[in-house]
Scaffold this motif. Structure first.
Motif, PDB file in Angstrom:
ATOM      1  N   PRO A  41       0.823  -1.219   0.000  1.00  0.00           N
ATOM      2  CA  PRO A  41       0.000   0.000   0.000  1.00  0.00           C
ATOM      3  C   PRO A  41       0.856   1.268   0.000  1.00  0.00           C
ATOM      4  O   PRO A  41       0.464   2.273  -0.591  1.00  0.00           O
ATOM      5  N   TRP A  42       2.017   1.225   0.637  1.00  0.00           N
ATOM      6  CA  TRP A  42       2.894   2.393   0.712  1.00  0.00           C
ATOM      7  C   TRP A  42       3.498   2.705  -0.649  1.00  0.00           C
ATOM      8  O   TRP A  42       3.608   3.867  -1.032  1.00  0.00           O
ATOM      9  N   LEU A  43       3.863   1.668  -1.392  1.00  0.00           N
ATOM     10  CA  LEU A  43       4.389   1.879  -2.745  1.00  0.00           C
ATOM     11  C   LEU A  43       3.279   2.427  -3.645  1.00  0.00           C
ATOM     12  O   LEU A  43       3.501   3.386  -4.389  1.00  0.00           O
ATOM     13  N   VAL A  68      -3.628  -4.877  -8.137  1.00  0.00           N
ATOM     14  CA  VAL A  68      -3.364  -4.218  -6.851  1.00  0.00           C
ATOM     15  C   VAL A  68      -3.345  -2.700  -7.027  1.00  0.00           C
ATOM     16  O   VAL A  68      -4.045  -1.980  -6.308  1.00  0.00           O
ATOM     17  N   LEU A  69      -2.579  -2.211  -7.982  1.00  0.00           N
ATOM     18  CA  LEU A  69      -2.527  -0.768  -8.243  1.00  0.00           C
ATOM     19  C   LEU A  69      -3.771  -0.325  -9.016  1.00  0.00           C
ATOM     20  O   LEU A  69      -4.295   0.770  -8.783  1.00  0.00           O
ATOM     21  N   LEU A 153       4.948  10.046 -16.579  1.00  0.00           N
ATOM     22  CA  LEU A 153       5.117   8.610 -16.376  1.00  0.00           C
ATOM     23  C   LEU A 153       5.584   8.407 -14.945  1.00  0.00           C
ATOM     24  O   LEU A 153       6.566   9.024 -14.518  1.00  0.00           O
ATOM     25  N   VAL A 154       4.882   7.557 -14.200  1.00  0.00           N
ATOM     26  CA  VAL A 154       5.281   7.224 -12.831  1.00  0.00           C
ATOM     27  C   VAL A 154       5.533   5.722 -12.807  1.00  0.00           C
ATOM     28  O   VAL A 154       4.648   4.937 -13.127  1.00  0.00           O
ATOM     29  N   LEU A 155       6.743   5.329 -12.474  1.00  0.00           N
ATOM     30  CA  LEU A 155       7.064   3.916 -12.441  1.00  0.00           C
ATOM     31  C   LEU A 155       7.910   3.592 -11.231  1.00  0.00           C
ATOM     32  O   LEU A 155       8.496   4.480 -10.616  1.00  0.00           O
ATOM     33  N   PHE A 156       7.947   2.306 -10.892  1.00  0.00           N
ATOM     34  CA  PHE A 156       8.853   1.891  -9.826  1.00  0.00           C
ATOM     35  C   PHE A 156       9.786   0.816 -10.341  1.00  0.00           C
ATOM     36  O   PHE A 156       9.481   0.087 -11.283  1.00  0.00           O
ATOM     37  N   GLN A 157      10.944   0.779  -9.717  1.00  0.00           N
ATOM     38  CA  GLN A 157      11.959  -0.226 -10.013  1.00  0.00           C
ATOM     39  C   GLN A 157      12.595  -0.618  -8.683  1.00  0.00           C
ATOM     40  O   GLN A 157      12.497   0.106  -7.693  1.00  0.00           O
ATOM     41  N   TYR A 158      13.246  -1.760  -8.670  1.00  0.00           N
ATOM     42  CA  TYR A 158      13.919  -2.205  -7.455  1.00  0.00           C
ATOM     43  C   TYR A 158      15.395  -1.847  -7.431  1.00  0.00           C
ATOM     44  O   TYR A 158      16.071  -2.089  -6.454  1.00  0.00           O
ATOM     45  N   SER A 159      15.887  -1.262  -8.504  1.00  0.00           N
ATOM     46  CA  SER A 159      17.296  -0.914  -8.613  1.00  0.00           C
ATOM     47  C   SER A 159      17.438   0.403  -9.366  1.00  0.00           C
ATOM     48  O   SER A 159      16.614   0.733 -10.222  1.00  0.00           O
ATOM     49  N   ARG A 176      12.377   7.069  -2.648  1.00  0.00           N
ATOM     50  CA  ARG A 176      12.628   5.721  -2.131  1.00  0.00           C
ATOM     51  C   ARG A 176      11.467   5.307  -1.226  1.00  0.00           C
ATOM     52  O   ARG A 176      11.040   6.069  -0.363  1.00  0.00           O
ATOM     53  N   VAL A 177      10.965   4.092  -1.437  1.00  0.00           N
ATOM     54  CA  VAL A 177       9.886   3.541  -0.610  1.00  0.00           C
ATOM     55  C   VAL A 177      10.451   2.308   0.089  1.00  0.00           C
ATOM     56  O   VAL A 177      10.666   1.275  -0.539  1.00  0.00           O
ATOM     57  N   VAL A 178      10.674   2.423   1.391  1.00  0.00           N
ATOM     58  CA  VAL A 178      11.273   1.304   2.132  1.00  0.00           C
ATOM     59  C   VAL A 178      10.224   0.324   2.643  1.00  0.00           C
ATOM     60  O   VAL A 178      10.534  -0.832   2.904  1.00  0.00           O
ATOM     61  N   LYS A 179       8.974   0.766   2.761  1.00  0.00           N
ATOM     62  CA  LYS A 179       7.904  -0.127   3.232  1.00  0.00           C
ATOM     63  C   LYS A 179       7.330  -0.916   2.065  1.00  0.00           C
ATOM     64  O   LYS A 179       6.160  -0.802   1.704  1.00  0.00           O
ATOM     65  N   ASN A 180       8.182  -1.684   1.447  1.00  0.00           N
ATOM     66  CA  ASN A 180       7.816  -2.559   0.344  1.00  0.00           C
ATOM     67  C   ASN A 180       8.849  -3.672   0.349  1.00  0.00           C
ATOM     68  O   ASN A 180       9.976  -3.479   0.807  1.00  0.00           O
ATOM     69  N   PHE A 181       8.479  -4.842  -0.166  1.00  0.00           N
ATOM     70  CA  PHE A 181       9.459  -5.923  -0.239  1.00  0.00           C
ATOM     71  C   PHE A 181       9.622  -6.357  -1.680  1.00  0.00           C
ATOM     72  O   PHE A 181       8.669  -6.851  -2.280  1.00  0.00           O
ATOM     73  N   PRO A 182      10.820  -6.154  -2.239  1.00  0.00           N
ATOM     74  CA  PRO A 182      11.927  -5.405  -1.651  1.00  0.00           C
ATOM     75  C   PRO A 182      11.662  -3.896  -1.711  1.00  0.00           C
ATOM     76  O   PRO A 182      10.744  -3.468  -2.411  1.00  0.00           O
ATOM     77  N   PRO A 183      12.460  -3.093  -0.986  1.00  0.00           N
ATOM     78  CA  PRO A 183      12.306  -1.640  -1.086  1.00  0.00           C
ATOM     79  C   PRO A 183      12.367  -1.211  -2.552  1.00  0.00           C
ATOM     80  O   PRO A 183      13.065  -1.827  -3.356  1.00  0.00           O
TER      81      PRO A 183
END
Length: 192
Positions: A41-43, A68-69, A153-159, A176-183
């Motif tokens: 939810p935080w991401l 989910v999103l 464009l809004v995107l997330f990546q793990y690296s 940075r979103v740390v409340k996600n696995f992985p961050p």
């Protein structure tokens, strides 16, 4: 690391059944899946907070997975807005098609073939897991389909390793979103 994953599952309400569904899809297609569990939810909140919902009427989601999103996007959208959710995994396409919302259109093909102009595009695609040419075609197609003045464009990546590729097409900032696995890293991108 396993303890962190278990705590994330408990804190986000992800069911074991849903976790198993993600794992099955990851095993069958790791290059297109990119993750073992749904976004937290935080991401989702970090991503959705980056656009103006009052003016964003044409929206796309790339790599919608099981929604989910998608569900959170729909909950913020205006009644007259439209969402095109791109997904290539058949099991996820079936789940997305079960959502009952007239504003949602499930696109069961690659985001390389976008043909609509968008105010905002959300991407959950694993750019580094996909072939480089595919990632480039998707980023280029997204840039071409964003509305000129305020498209984002809004995107997330793990690296951070995708930053060089992103910089070919966009100027960006990251969170940075740390409340996600992985961050995760959330990138807010404007076309160059």
């Amino acid at each position: 690391m396993l303890n962190a994953a278990i705590m994330t599952i408990k804190n986000t309400g992800v069911s074991i059944q849903n976790q198993f569904f993600y794992l099955q899809n990851f095993i069958s297609s790791p290059r297109t899946m990119g993750t073992l569990m749904p976004s937290s939810p935080w991401l989702c909140h970090a991503m959705l907070s980056q656009i103006d919902w009052a003016t964003s009427l044409d929206i796309a989601e790339l790599g919608a997975a099981d929604g989910v999103l998608t569900r959170r996007i729909l909950s913020r959208m205006r009644a007259d807005a439209k969402l095109e959710a791109f997904e290539i995994q058949p099991a996820f396409v079936r789940k997305l098609n079960q959502m009952d919302d007239h504003r949602l259109q499930v696109m069961a093909h690659s985001a390389e073939h976008m043909s609509t102009q968008y105010d905002a595009v959300f991407s959950c695609l694993p750019l580094l897991s996909m072939p480089v040419r595919t990632s480039m075609r998707i980023l280029q197609a997204t840039r071409q389909q964003l509305k000129e003045k305020d498209g984002v464009l809004v995107l997330f990546q793990y690296s951070h390793l995708s930053e060089k590729l992103l910089s070919r097409y966009y100027t960006w900032k990251k969170i940075r979103v740390v409340k996600n696995f992985p961050p995760a890293l959330v990138y807010i991108c404007k076309p160059r």
